[in-house]
Motif scaffolding. Structure first.
Motif, PDB file in Angstrom:
ATOM      1  N   TYR A   9       0.848  -1.187   0.000  1.00 37.91           N
ATOM      2  CA  TYR A   9       0.000   0.000   0.000  1.00 37.91           C
ATOM      3  C   TYR A   9       0.880   1.233   0.000  1.00 37.91           C
ATOM      4  O   TYR A   9       1.863   1.313   0.737  1.00 37.91           O
ATOM      5  N   GLN A  10       0.522   2.193  -0.835  1.00 38.81           N
ATOM      6  CA  GLN A  10       1.181   3.487  -0.847  1.00 38.81           C
ATOM      7  C   GLN A  10       0.138   4.549  -0.575  1.00 38.81           C
ATOM      8  O   GLN A  10      -0.994   4.452  -1.052  1.00 38.81           O
ATOM      9  N   ARG A  11       0.535   5.578   0.156  1.00 39.70           N
ATOM     10  CA  ARG A  11      -0.399   6.654   0.440  1.00 39.70           C
ATOM     11  C   ARG A  11      -0.655   7.437  -0.825  1.00 39.70           C
ATOM     12  O   ARG A  11       0.228   7.671  -1.629  1.00 39.70           O
ATOM     13  N   GLY A  12      -1.869   7.867  -1.016  1.00 38.66           N
ATOM     14  CA  GLY A  12      -2.240   8.644  -2.191  1.00 38.66           C
ATOM     15  C   GLY A  12      -2.888   7.769  -3.241  1.00 38.66           C
ATOM     16  O   GLY A  12      -2.909   6.559  -3.163  1.00 38.66           O
ATOM     17  N   ALA A  13      -3.479   8.445  -4.197  1.00 41.55           N
ATOM     18  CA  ALA A  13      -4.124   7.726  -5.278  1.00 41.55           C
ATOM     19  C   ALA A  13      -3.690   8.376  -6.584  1.00 41.55           C
ATOM     20  O   ALA A  13      -3.491   9.577  -6.638  1.00 41.55           O
ATOM     21  N   PRO A  14      -3.517   7.724  -7.656  1.00 45.84           N
ATOM     22  CA  PRO A  14      -3.665   6.291  -7.868  1.00 45.84           C
ATOM     23  C   PRO A  14      -2.408   5.535  -7.456  1.00 45.84           C
ATOM     24  O   PRO A  14      -1.366   6.137  -7.226  1.00 45.84           O
ATOM     25  N   GLN A  15      -2.548   4.246  -7.342  1.00 48.17           N
ATOM     26  CA  GLN A  15      -1.422   3.394  -6.992  1.00 48.17           C
ATOM     27  C   GLN A  15      -0.575   3.170  -8.244  1.00 48.17           C
ATOM     28  O   GLN A  15      -0.886   2.315  -9.076  1.00 48.17           O
ATOM     29  N   LEU A  16       0.470   3.952  -8.414  1.00 50.80           N
ATOM     30  CA  LEU A  16       1.321   3.840  -9.586  1.00 50.80           C
ATOM     31  C   LEU A  16       2.486   2.909  -9.298  1.00 50.80           C
ATOM     32  O   LEU A  16       3.334   3.199  -8.456  1.00 50.80           O
ATOM     33  N   ARG A  17       2.510   1.779  -9.957  1.00 54.43           N
ATOM     34  CA  ARG A  17       3.590   0.824  -9.798  1.00 54.43           C
ATOM     35  C   ARG A  17       3.998   0.319 -11.173  1.00 54.43           C
ATOM     36  O   ARG A  17       3.165   0.141 -12.048  1.00 54.43           O
ATOM     37  N   VAL A  18       5.268   0.078 -11.314  1.00 51.40           N
ATOM     38  CA  VAL A  18       5.787  -0.503 -12.543  1.00 51.40           C
ATOM     39  C   VAL A  18       6.522  -1.774 -12.156  1.00 51.40           C
ATOM     40  O   VAL A  18       7.463  -1.733 -11.365  1.00 51.40           O
ATOM     41  N   PHE A  19       6.065  -2.878 -12.690  1.00 45.20           N
ATOM     42  CA  PHE A  19       6.695  -4.152 -12.414  1.00 45.20           C
ATOM     43  C   PHE A  19       7.620  -4.489 -13.574  1.00 45.20           C
ATOM     44  O   PHE A  19       7.168  -4.682 -14.702  1.00 45.20           O
ATOM     45  N   LEU A  20       8.912  -4.553 -13.302  1.00 42.50           N
ATOM     46  CA  LEU A  20       9.903  -4.817 -14.335  1.00 42.50           C
ATOM     47  C   LEU A  20      10.454  -6.226 -14.172  1.00 42.50           C
ATOM     48  O   LEU A  20      10.775  -6.654 -13.064  1.00 42.50           O
ATOM     49  N   PRO A  21      10.595  -6.951 -15.267  1.00 48.24           N
ATOM     50  CA  PRO A  21      11.169  -8.292 -15.162  1.00 48.24           C
ATOM     51  C   PRO A  21      12.675  -8.225 -15.018  1.00 48.24           C
ATOM     52  O   PRO A  21      13.321  -7.242 -15.376  1.00 48.24           O
ATOM     53  N   ASN A  22      13.242  -9.287 -14.494  1.00 41.95           N
ATOM     54  CA  ASN A  22      14.690  -9.385 -14.378  1.00 41.95           C
ATOM     55  C   ASN A  22      15.312 -10.047 -15.595  1.00 41.95           C
ATOM     56  O   ASN A  22      16.491 -10.338 -15.612  1.00 41.95           O
ATOM     57  N   PHE A  23      14.512 -10.300 -16.610  1.00 43.74           N
ATOM     58  CA  PHE A  23      14.990 -10.998 -17.789  1.00 43.74           C
ATOM     59  C   PHE A  23      15.644 -10.039 -18.761  1.00 43.74           C
ATOM     60  O   PHE A  23      15.251  -8.882 -18.870  1.00 43.74           O
ATOM     61  N   TRP A  24      16.621 -10.551 -19.484  1.00 41.56           N
ATOM     62  CA  TRP A  24      17.278  -9.780 -20.536  1.00 41.56           C
ATOM     63  C   TRP A  24      17.769 -10.749 -21.599  1.00 41.56           C
ATOM     64  O   TRP A  24      17.998 -11.923 -21.336  1.00 41.56           O
ATOM     65  N   MET A  25      17.890 -10.246 -22.814  1.00 47.28           N
ATOM     66  CA  MET A  25      18.403 -11.034 -23.928  1.00 47.28           C
ATOM     67  C   MET A  25      19.358 -10.170 -24.728  1.00 47.28           C
ATOM     68  O   MET A  25      19.132  -8.975 -24.892  1.00 47.28           O
ATOM     69  N   LYS A  26      20.426 -10.790 -25.217  1.00 49.89           N
ATOM     70  CA  LYS A  26      21.410 -10.061 -26.005  1.00 49.89           C
ATOM     71  C   LYS A  26      21.705 -10.852 -27.268  1.00 49.89           C
ATOM     72  O   LYS A  26      22.052 -12.029 -27.203  1.00 49.89           O
ATOM     73  N   LEU A  27      21.561 -10.209 -28.415  1.00 49.70           N
ATOM     74  CA  LEU A  27      21.844 -10.851 -29.690  1.00 49.70           C
ATOM     75  C   LEU A  27      23.344 -11.019 -29.845  1.00 49.70           C
ATOM     76  O   LEU A  27      24.112 -10.101 -29.580  1.00 49.70           O
TER      77      LEU A  27
END
Length: 150
Positions: A9-27
């Protein structure tokens, strides 16, 4: 799957969250010759074949027929003090594209043969000029070494 922890829970609205994966790929440019419809990637160790397929389809809209993975063990080195260190392991993924599609590794630094030849001739002429000036400057001092200059 993400290892980043977010507060519930975060105070305030809206609840802004960004879920980033730990995955990466390199050609990666392949070291051995491969068919034109096979692409080689270096991927994070946590990725599975299904993760790789979903990653390519969802993000880059690339369809894949078959995916094979292998883990290359890191080199082991011994220090002067006797300590043994090991480099990180690397996971490689070989993605087979559908029939009819092919991938060519891009030429990032194109140079024509003529331009390269002109540059080589120019550097050769500059080397000849500098050698001739060196010889002209030192023709009166025959028995002194070349590094001994005034």
């Amino acid at each position: 799957m993400s290892t980043r922890w977010y507060p519930l829970y975060q105070r305030g609205a809206p609840q802004l969250r960004v879920f980033l994966p730990n995955f990466w790929m390199k050609l990666i440019r392949p070291t051995e010759e491969q068919p034109t419809n096979v692409v080689q990637f270096s991927v994070s160790m946590e990725m599975t074949k299904h993760d790789i397929k979903n990653y390519l389809e969802k993000i880059y809209d690339v369809k894949s027929v078959d995916i094979r993975t292998r883990i290359a063990l890191g080199n082991m080195k011994k220090d002067l003090k006797g300590y043994i260190t090991k480099e990180d392991d690397i996971k490689y993924a070989y993605v087979t594209l559908p029939r009819g599609e092919h991938f060519e590794f891009p030429d990032l630094f194109p140079s024509s043969v003529e331009e390269q030849r002109k540059d080589e001739e120019k550097s050769l002429e500059e080397a000849k000029k500098s050698y001739n000036t060196f010889v002209d400057r030192n023709k009166d001092r025959r028995n002194t070494p070349g590094w001994f200059g005034i």
